[in-house]
Write a protein that holds these residues in place. Structure first.
Motif, PDB file in Angstrom:
ATOM      1  N   SER A   1       0.700  -0.893  -0.434  1.00 20.71           N
ATOM      2  CA  SER A   1      -0.072  -0.220  -0.006  1.00 20.71           C
ATOM      3  C   SER A   1       1.156   1.410   0.054  1.00 20.71           C
ATOM      4  O   SER A   1       0.288   2.648  -0.557  1.00 20.71           O
ATOM      5  CB  SER A   1      -0.681   0.123   1.291  1.00 20.71           C
ATOM      6  OG  SER A   1      -0.627   0.340   2.594  1.00 20.71           O
ATOM      7  N   GLY A   2       2.432   1.294   0.075  1.00 23.19           N
ATOM      8  CA  GLY A   2       2.670   1.831   0.331  1.00 23.19           C
ATOM      9  C   GLY A   2       3.732   2.964   1.447  1.00 23.19           C
ATOM     10  O   GLY A   2       3.620   4.074   1.549  1.00 23.19           O
ATOM     11  N   ARG A   3       2.433   2.230   2.578  1.00 20.19           N
ATOM     12  CA  ARG A   3       2.497   3.079   4.026  1.00 20.19           C
ATOM     13  C   ARG A   3       3.825   2.984   4.223  1.00 20.19           C
ATOM     14  O   ARG A   3       4.122   3.593   5.277  1.00 20.19           O
ATOM     15  CB  ARG A   3       1.202   1.991   4.877  1.00 20.19           C
ATOM     16  CG  ARG A   3       0.402   2.985   4.224  1.00 20.19           C
ATOM     17  CD  ARG A   3      -0.786   2.139   5.167  1.00 20.19           C
ATOM     18  NE  ARG A   3      -1.937   2.982   4.437  1.00 20.19           N
ATOM     19  CZ  ARG A   3      -2.201   3.685   4.899  1.00 20.19           C
ATOM     20  NH1 ARG A   3      -2.232   5.251   5.027  1.00 20.19           N
ATOM     21  NH2 ARG A   3      -3.874   4.793   4.175  1.00 20.19           N
ATOM     22  N   VAL A   4       5.179   1.772   4.060  1.00 18.83           N
ATOM     23  CA  VAL A   4       5.869   1.558   4.326  1.00 18.83           C
ATOM     24  C   VAL A   4       6.436   1.087   3.883  1.00 18.83           C
ATOM     25  O   VAL A   4       6.294   0.647   2.744  1.00 18.83           O
ATOM     26  CB  VAL A   4       6.230   0.925   5.923  1.00 18.83           C
ATOM     27  CG1 VAL A   4       5.587   1.244   7.017  1.00 18.83           C
ATOM     28  CG2 VAL A   4       5.816  -1.155   5.475  1.00 18.83           C
ATOM     29  N   LYS A   5       8.155   1.114   3.605  1.00 15.31           N
ATOM     30  CA  LYS A   5       9.020   0.576   2.649  1.00 15.31           C
ATOM     31  C   LYS A   5      10.332  -0.136   3.480  1.00 15.31           C
ATOM     32  O   LYS A   5      10.307  -0.335   4.639  1.00 15.31           O
ATOM     33  CB  LYS A   5      10.094   1.982   2.030  1.00 15.31           C
ATOM     34  CG  LYS A   5      10.089   3.004   1.426  1.00 15.31           C
ATOM     35  CD  LYS A   5      10.823   4.255   1.140  1.00 15.31           C
ATOM     36  CE  LYS A   5       9.875   5.392   0.369  1.00 15.31           C
ATOM     37  NZ  LYS A   5      10.787   6.095   0.187  1.00 15.31           N
TER      38      LYS A   5
END
Length: 70
Positions: A44-48
């Motif tokens: 979801s792109g909330r953490v890398k």
């Protein structure tokens, strides 16, 4: 990495499905839930994803070990 205990209320059917999935992946239920949550966060792109943990099983330096086959 620090771990924190967290009480979780979850539908019994979802919990049973997660347990079967964990069994299939040879993980504990807790590890499977953490894995699924982490993957969802990354997708979801909330953490890398900074680092992947790689675990190597080393044999007793036998001549037919994986390192010698490469």
């Amino acid at each position: 990495m620090t771990k924190k205990a967290y009480p979780l209320r979850i539908n019994a059917d979802v919990l049973a499905a997660m347990q079967r999935w964990a069994d299939d992946e040879l993980r504990s239920l807790n590890a499977q839930m953490e894995y699924v949550l982490r993957e969802a966060l990354v997708q979801s792109g909330r953490v890398k994803l900074v680092q992947k943990v790689v675990v190597e099983v080393q044999e007793n330096d036998e001549p037919d070990s994986a390192e010698n086959r490469e």
